[in-house]
Design a protein around this motif. Structure first.
Motif, PDB file in Angstrom:
ATOM      1  N   GLU A 266      14.168   1.865  38.215  1.00 35.99           N
ATOM      2  CA  GLU A 266      15.048   0.741  38.515  1.00 35.99           C
ATOM      3  C   GLU A 266      15.152   0.571  40.028  1.00 35.99           C
ATOM      4  OE1 GLU A 266      16.529  -1.411  36.615  1.00 35.99           O
ATOM      5  OE2 GLU A 266      16.037  -0.558  34.664  1.00 35.99           O
ATOM      6  N   PRO A 267      15.419  -0.655  40.503  1.00 39.84           N
ATOM      7  CA  PRO A 267      15.486  -0.867  41.958  1.00 39.84           C
ATOM      8  C   PRO A 267      16.467   0.062  42.660  1.00 39.84           C
ATOM      9  CG  PRO A 267      15.468  -2.973  40.827  1.00 39.84           C
ATOM     10  CD  PRO A 267      15.591  -1.917  39.766  1.00 39.84           C
ATOM     11  N   ARG A 268      17.578   0.388  41.999  1.00 35.82           N
ATOM     12  CA  ARG A 268      18.544   1.264  42.655  1.00 35.82           C
ATOM     13  C   ARG A 268      19.411   1.945  41.610  1.00 35.82           C
ATOM     14  NH1 ARG A 268      19.766  -3.984  43.909  1.00 35.82           N
ATOM     15  NH2 ARG A 268      21.591  -4.878  42.893  1.00 35.82           N
ATOM     16  N   ASP A 269      19.895   3.142  41.965  1.00 34.64           N
ATOM     17  CA  ASP A 269      20.848   3.877  41.135  1.00 34.64           C
ATOM     18  C   ASP A 269      22.237   3.545  41.668  1.00 34.64           C
ATOM     19  OD1 ASP A 269      22.551   5.704  39.946  1.00 34.64           O
ATOM     20  OD2 ASP A 269      21.056   7.299  39.910  1.00 34.64           O
ATOM     21  N   THR A 270      22.892   2.563  41.022  1.00 35.53           N
ATOM     22  CA  THR A 270      24.166   2.057  41.541  1.00 35.53           C
ATOM     23  C   THR A 270      25.231   3.145  41.611  1.00 35.53           C
ATOM     24  OG1 THR A 270      23.648  -0.127  40.644  1.00 35.53           O
ATOM     25  CG2 THR A 270      25.943   0.312  41.196  1.00 35.53           C
ATOM     26  N   VAL A 271      25.315   3.992  40.583  1.00 42.87           N
ATOM     27  CA  VAL A 271      26.347   5.037  40.552  1.00 42.87           C
ATOM     28  C   VAL A 271      26.168   5.992  41.724  1.00 42.87           C
ATOM     29  CG1 VAL A 271      27.286   6.967  39.253  1.00 42.87           C
ATOM     30  CG2 VAL A 271      26.651   4.863  38.054  1.00 42.87           C
ATOM     31  N   GLU A 272      24.933   6.431  41.953  1.00 43.48           N
ATOM     32  CA  GLU A 272      24.666   7.366  43.051  1.00 43.48           C
ATOM     33  C   GLU A 272      24.968   6.729  44.403  1.00 43.48           C
ATOM     34  OE1 GLU A 272      20.956   9.864  45.058  1.00 43.48           O
ATOM     35  OE2 GLU A 272      20.698   8.869  43.126  1.00 43.48           O
ATOM     36  N   LEU A 273      24.589   5.456  44.566  1.00 42.28           N
ATOM     37  CA  LEU A 273      24.814   4.788  45.845  1.00 42.28           C
ATOM     38  C   LEU A 273      26.294   4.580  46.118  1.00 42.28           C
ATOM     39  CD1 LEU A 273      21.940   2.141  45.888  1.00 42.28           C
ATOM     40  CD2 LEU A 273      22.078   4.286  47.158  1.00 42.28           C
ATOM     41  N   VAL A 274      27.067   4.237  45.086  1.00 41.72           N
ATOM     42  CA  VAL A 274      28.514   4.068  45.268  1.00 41.72           C
ATOM     43  C   VAL A 274      29.158   5.393  45.647  1.00 41.72           C
ATOM     44  CG1 VAL A 274      30.682   3.551  44.087  1.00 41.72           C
ATOM     45  CG2 VAL A 274      28.715   2.037  43.801  1.00 41.72           C
ATOM     46  N   THR A 275      28.707   6.492  45.011  1.00 43.72           N
ATOM     47  CA  THR A 275      29.235   7.814  45.350  1.00 43.72           C
ATOM     48  C   THR A 275      28.955   8.157  46.803  1.00 43.72           C
ATOM     49  OG1 THR A 275      28.912   8.553  43.068  1.00 43.72           O
ATOM     50  CG2 THR A 275      29.174  10.258  44.745  1.00 43.72           C
ATOM     51  N   MET A 276      27.713   7.893  47.243  1.00 43.66           N
ATOM     52  CA  MET A 276      27.357   8.139  48.648  1.00 43.66           C
ATOM     53  C   MET A 276      28.185   7.261  49.579  1.00 43.66           C
ATOM     54  SD  MET A 276      23.214   8.367  48.216  1.00 43.66           S
ATOM     55  CE  MET A 276      22.901   8.411  49.974  1.00 43.66           C
ATOM     56  N   ALA A 277      28.402   6.008  49.187  1.00 45.64           N
ATOM     57  CA  ALA A 277      29.168   5.091  50.023  1.00 45.64           C
ATOM     58  C   ALA A 277      30.604   5.563  50.184  1.00 45.64           C
ATOM     59  CB  ALA A 277      29.128   3.689  49.422  1.00 45.64           C
ATOM     60  N   ARG A 278      31.180   6.122  49.116  1.00 51.41           N
ATOM     61  CA  ARG A 278      32.563   6.609  49.202  1.00 51.41           C
ATOM     62  C   ARG A 278      32.666   7.764  50.190  1.00 51.41           C
ATOM     63  NH1 ARG A 278      33.653   6.192  42.737  1.00 51.41           N
ATOM     64  NH2 ARG A 278      34.385   4.033  42.715  1.00 51.41           N
ATOM     65  N   ARG A 310      39.854  -7.335  47.793  1.00 52.26           N
ATOM     66  CA  ARG A 310      39.519  -6.003  48.292  1.00 52.26           C
ATOM     67  C   ARG A 310      38.017  -5.752  48.127  1.00 52.26           C
ATOM     68  NH1 ARG A 310      44.686  -5.407  46.062  1.00 52.26           N
ATOM     69  NH2 ARG A 310      46.189  -4.571  47.570  1.00 52.26           N
ATOM     70  N   ILE A 311      37.374  -5.392  49.223  1.00 56.14           N
ATOM     71  CA  ILE A 311      35.956  -5.050  49.210  1.00 56.14           C
ATOM     72  C   ILE A 311      35.869  -3.540  49.376  1.00 56.14           C
ATOM     73  CG2 ILE A 311      33.735  -5.394  50.346  1.00 56.14           C
ATOM     74  CD1 ILE A 311      34.884  -8.055  51.420  1.00 56.14           C
ATOM     75  N   GLY A 312      35.301  -2.873  48.378  1.00 50.87           N
ATOM     76  CA  GLY A 312      35.327  -1.414  48.345  1.00 50.87           C
ATOM     77  C   GLY A 312      34.010  -0.774  48.742  1.00 50.87           C
ATOM     78  N   PRO A 313      33.976   0.555  48.815  1.00 46.31           N
ATOM     79  CA  PRO A 313      32.753   1.269  49.182  1.00 46.31           C
ATOM     80  C   PRO A 313      31.659   1.054  48.138  1.00 46.31           C
ATOM     81  CG  PRO A 313      34.435   2.787  48.378  1.00 46.31           C
ATOM     82  CD  PRO A 313      35.104   1.465  48.539  1.00 46.31           C
ATOM     83  N   GLY A 314      30.481   0.678  48.594  1.00 43.70           N
ATOM     84  CA  GLY A 314      29.357   0.475  47.685  1.00 43.70           C
ATOM     85  C   GLY A 314      29.329  -0.872  47.002  1.00 43.70           C
ATOM     86  N   ASP A 315      30.333  -1.730  47.266  1.00 51.20           N
ATOM     87  CA  ASP A 315      30.316  -3.066  46.660  1.00 51.20           C
ATOM     88  C   ASP A 315      29.131  -3.865  47.193  1.00 51.20           C
ATOM     89  OD1 ASP A 315      32.547  -2.544  45.205  1.00 51.20           O
ATOM     90  OD2 ASP A 315      33.902  -3.849  46.330  1.00 51.20           O
ATOM     91  N   ARG A 316      28.512  -4.652  46.296  1.00 53.41           N
ATOM     92  CA  ARG A 316      27.420  -5.565  46.680  1.00 53.41           C
ATOM     93  C   ARG A 316      27.812  -6.937  46.159  1.00 53.41           C
ATOM     94  NH1 ARG A 316      22.051  -3.537  47.276  1.00 53.41           N
ATOM     95  NH2 ARG A 316      22.020  -1.326  47.725  1.00 53.41           N
ATOM     96  N   VAL A 317      28.367  -7.764  47.043  1.00 56.58           N
ATOM     97  CA  VAL A 317      29.006  -9.009  46.628  1.00 56.58           C
ATOM     98  C   VAL A 317      28.254 -10.206  47.198  1.00 56.58           C
ATOM     99  CG1 VAL A 317      31.169 -10.298  46.561  1.00 56.58           C
ATOM    100  CG2 VAL A 317      31.221  -7.796  46.717  1.00 56.58           C
ATOM    101  N   GLY A 457      25.823   1.616  51.237  1.00 56.89           N
ATOM    102  CA  GLY A 457      26.888   0.999  52.016  1.00 56.89           C
ATOM    103  C   GLY A 457      27.438  -0.194  51.272  1.00 56.89           C
ATOM    104  N   THR A 458      28.289  -0.952  51.930  1.00 54.97           N
ATOM    105  CA  THR A 458      28.886  -2.152  51.341  1.00 54.97           C
ATOM    106  C   THR A 458      28.138  -3.371  51.870  1.00 54.97           C
ATOM    107  OG1 THR A 458      31.059  -1.139  51.075  1.00 54.97           O
ATOM    108  CG2 THR A 458      30.989  -3.549  51.224  1.00 54.97           C
ATOM    109  N   LEU A 459      27.883  -4.306  50.968  1.00 48.69           N
ATOM    110  CA  LEU A 459      27.067  -5.470  51.293  1.00 48.69           C
ATOM    111  C   LEU A 459      27.778  -6.740  50.833  1.00 48.69           C
ATOM    112  CD1 LEU A 459      24.178  -6.501  52.147  1.00 48.69           C
ATOM    113  CD2 LEU A 459      23.519  -6.199  49.758  1.00 48.69           C
ATOM    114  N   VAL A 460      27.933  -7.715  51.735  1.00 48.64           N
ATOM    115  CA  VAL A 460      28.489  -9.018  51.381  1.00 48.64           C
ATOM    116  C   VAL A 460      27.507 -10.084  51.875  1.00 48.64           C
ATOM    117  CG1 VAL A 460      30.460 -10.588  51.534  1.00 48.64           C
ATOM    118  CG2 VAL A 460      30.835  -8.107  51.664  1.00 48.64           C
TER     119      VAL A 460
END
Length: 596
Positions: A266-278, A310-317, A457-460
């Motif tokens: 898959e292009p990315r492991d969202t759970v792992e990336l959010v954990t790293m971002a936190r 609220r924009i949180g750690p690892g959010d991709r909006v 990281g967080t992306l908007v």
């Protein structure tokens, strides 16, 4: 199919040692819809300029059919009249005349040339994007055999891009279009030309088919591990797993594609990336509390009215909305570059923010490309890998031969790429991108997406590029003009559906206003008793529609809250569908009561 124009052994070099086009032979037939792709500076615009007769080649021949009706719109096209009306329609044509012609009416309603200023606005003072929409509208209202377009989606919002795609598919005009918008390319193109190293490779089908062909070439040329890392395979994998791909390939080739991507992760492991971002960002990134944003106008216009976001750690909006809805203003507020008109903005202490704006004035024109990158940093860690300044610049289309080019000599697209490289060299953990696809070619977009896949990281993102938004964002919010920041669990498809519903409601209100002005009491004809009964029925329906609107907003909020509860999601979705069906029937009843 009748042939419209041919290029035979065409070459052009602009005085350089290496030709931009070298011995190119190709043709456009009636009914063709050709998408042109390739790197910035690779010769795409040169090719279509020669095809359209705006540029003469050094050698070779261009042969259009006699009497060919053709229009071309470039990134430098300018309106030809003093007003929007005269520029689009070729004269001061009254409303009742152009509105009676289906094509003109569709183009003016779809593109909204002149924006809110209307058709009688002066060309003076209009922005470059508004002028481009006017030039595009002027071409589309004509009865043509061939339409040649260079980046027509650059100044259109998501709805405008969809409208243009549907319009081009509905008419019989042949089309040759240069575009970096991959959703648009895959929707409209029946053939693809890739301009590479002075030659033009031709493919059947749109973007999906072209990517498949590139992946297939890589499969034949590379070893197994190199193939795994090939960007074309990764892109194809996402296409096949995402929304239903459009492809003209026979079934056996589709099966070959499935085998080709079977081991691509898959292009990315969202759970792992959010954990790293936190770990990198903590709990707080950027929060807007009870926020109000207005823009000075007459009367003042409110973009956001007492909203908490609220924009949180690892959010991709992804942020979507029509042109002028306030997306860039909201992004600048998130960046802290613009003050709130009410409420409070909070930023986390560990935030390192980078904002890619549409302004290129921050580039050091007196420096060379590599110097401009190394001024920021010589090395950077992205996605768990170290990149040197030179390697990252090369990844974004600056080979060693271009890294000592003065920044002042770069094209607009090259400056945009350099701006991106410099931004990434700052090692941000919050990245704000405002229309990042402007002036970027498809290959550069793939490189950017590949880097962001493993970026913790967080992306908007503000973008009219539907493909990019769906590819790199996990969540979409919209500005509908109601003062709210609306979450869209269904993504851009939901946004377009709700915009259609909004347009229908506005249509109903305009019909009501016309009815009210036509007769006393708001309903035409009949006795006073009939009119009174009709008015009561209209009022009853309007009250019910208002209640349904309120409930719809509640349902969308509930859907977002129930994202991890499949059973609850199914119940809410069923209620929402029933609500939308009832409202559609009520609106039809309202219309009948208004005009009977």
């Amino acid at each position: 199919m009748p042939n419209l124009v041919n290029l035979e052994n065409v070459a052009i070099a602009f005085g350089g040692p290496k030709p931009v086009l070298d011995g190119v032979s190709l043709g456009v037939d009636s009914g063709d819809r050709v998408g042109v792709v390739g790197r910035n500076g690779g010769g795409k615009s040169t090719l279509i300029s020669i095809l359209a007769g705006r540029l003469d080649p050094d050698s070779g021949r261009v042969s259009p059919v006699r009497g060919l009706r053709m229009a071309s719109v470039t990134q430098q096209s300018q309106p030809t009249g003093a007003t929007v009306r005269s520029s689009v329609l070729g004269g001061e044509i009254p409303d009742h005349e152009w509105a009676a012609e289906p094509r003109s009416r569709a183009v003016i309603e779809g593109l909204r040339p002149g924006g809110g200023r209307g058709l009688d606005a002066s060309i003076e003072g209009l922005s470059g994007g508004e002028r481009q929409r006017i030039a595009l509208a002027a071409a589309l209202v004509q009865d043509l055999d061939l339409l040649v377009l260079d980046e027509p989606t650059n100044h259109l919002d998501v709805e405008g891009v969809r409208w243009l795609a549907e319009h081009l598919l509905a008419r019989r005009t042949a089309l040759v279009v240069v575009t970096h918008d991959r959703w648009f390319l895959d929707t409209v193109a029946s053939r693809t030309w890739e301009v590479v190293d002075g030659h033009v490779e031709q493919y059947e089908g749109g973007y999906n088919d072209w990517i498949f062909a590139r992946a297939e070439r890589a499969r034949l040329a590379d070893a197994a591990e190199q193939r795994r890392r090939n960007l074309a395979r990764k892109e194809l994998a996402w296409l096949r797993r995402g929304p239903q791909a459009r492809t003209s390939k026979p079934r056996y080739r589709v099966e070959a594609a499935e085998a080709l991507i079977a081991d691509v992760p898959e292009p990315r492991d969202t759970v792992e990336l959010v954990t790293m971002a936190r770990h990198r960002l903590g709990r707080t990134v950027v929060e807007l509390e009870d926020a109000t944003l207005t823009v000075p106008s007459e009367p003042p216009r409110t973009i956001v009215d007492r909203q908490t976001w609220r924009i949180g750690p690892g959010d991709r909006v992804g942020i979507v909305g029509i042109n002028g809805s306030g997306k860039t203003t909201l992004l600048r507020t998130v960046a802290g570059e613009r003050e709130l008109d009410g409420g409070k903005r909070t930023q986390g202490t560990t935030v390192r923010m980078a904002h890619l704006s549409q302004d290129l004035s921050d580039l050091p024109l007196h420096r060379r490309v590599l110097q401009a990158v190394e001024d920021i940093a010589e090395r950077v860690w992205i996605g768990g890998r170290e990149h040197t300044a030179s390697a990252l610049a090369e990844r974004f289309g600056f080979p060693a031969s271009r890294q000592w080019t003065p920044v002042a000599e770069l094209s607009g697209g090259e400056r945009r790429r350099l701006q991106l490289v410099r931004l990434l060299m700052t090692e941000p953990n919050v990245l704000l991108l405002d229309e990042p696809t402007n002036d970027l070619d498809v290959d550069t977009l793939q490189q950017l997406e590949d880097l962001l896949d493993n970026w913790a990281g967080t992306l908007v993102v503000v973008s009219h590029d539907r493909y990019l938004t769906e590819r790199i964002c996990d969540r979409v919010v919209a500005l509908f003009g109601d003062g709210r920041i609306t979450d869209l669990p269904g993504g851009i498809e939901e946004y377009l559906r709700r915009r259609d519903q909004q347009a229908e409601r506005e249509n109903v209100r305009s019909v009501a206003a016309a009815s009210s002005s036509a007769t006393p009491g708001g309903v035409p004809g009949g006795s006073e008793g009939d009119r009174r009964a009709a008015r009561k029925e209209i009022q009853r329906i309007e009250r019910r529609i208002e209640k349904l609107d309120t409930r719809e907003k509640q349902l969308h909020t509930a859907l977002a809250d129930a994202a991890t509860d499949p059973g609850r999601l199914q119940e809410l979705d069923a209620e929402l569908k029933a609500l939308l069906s009832e409202r559609e029937q009520l609106e039809e009843s309202w219309l009948e009561a208004s005009v009977d």
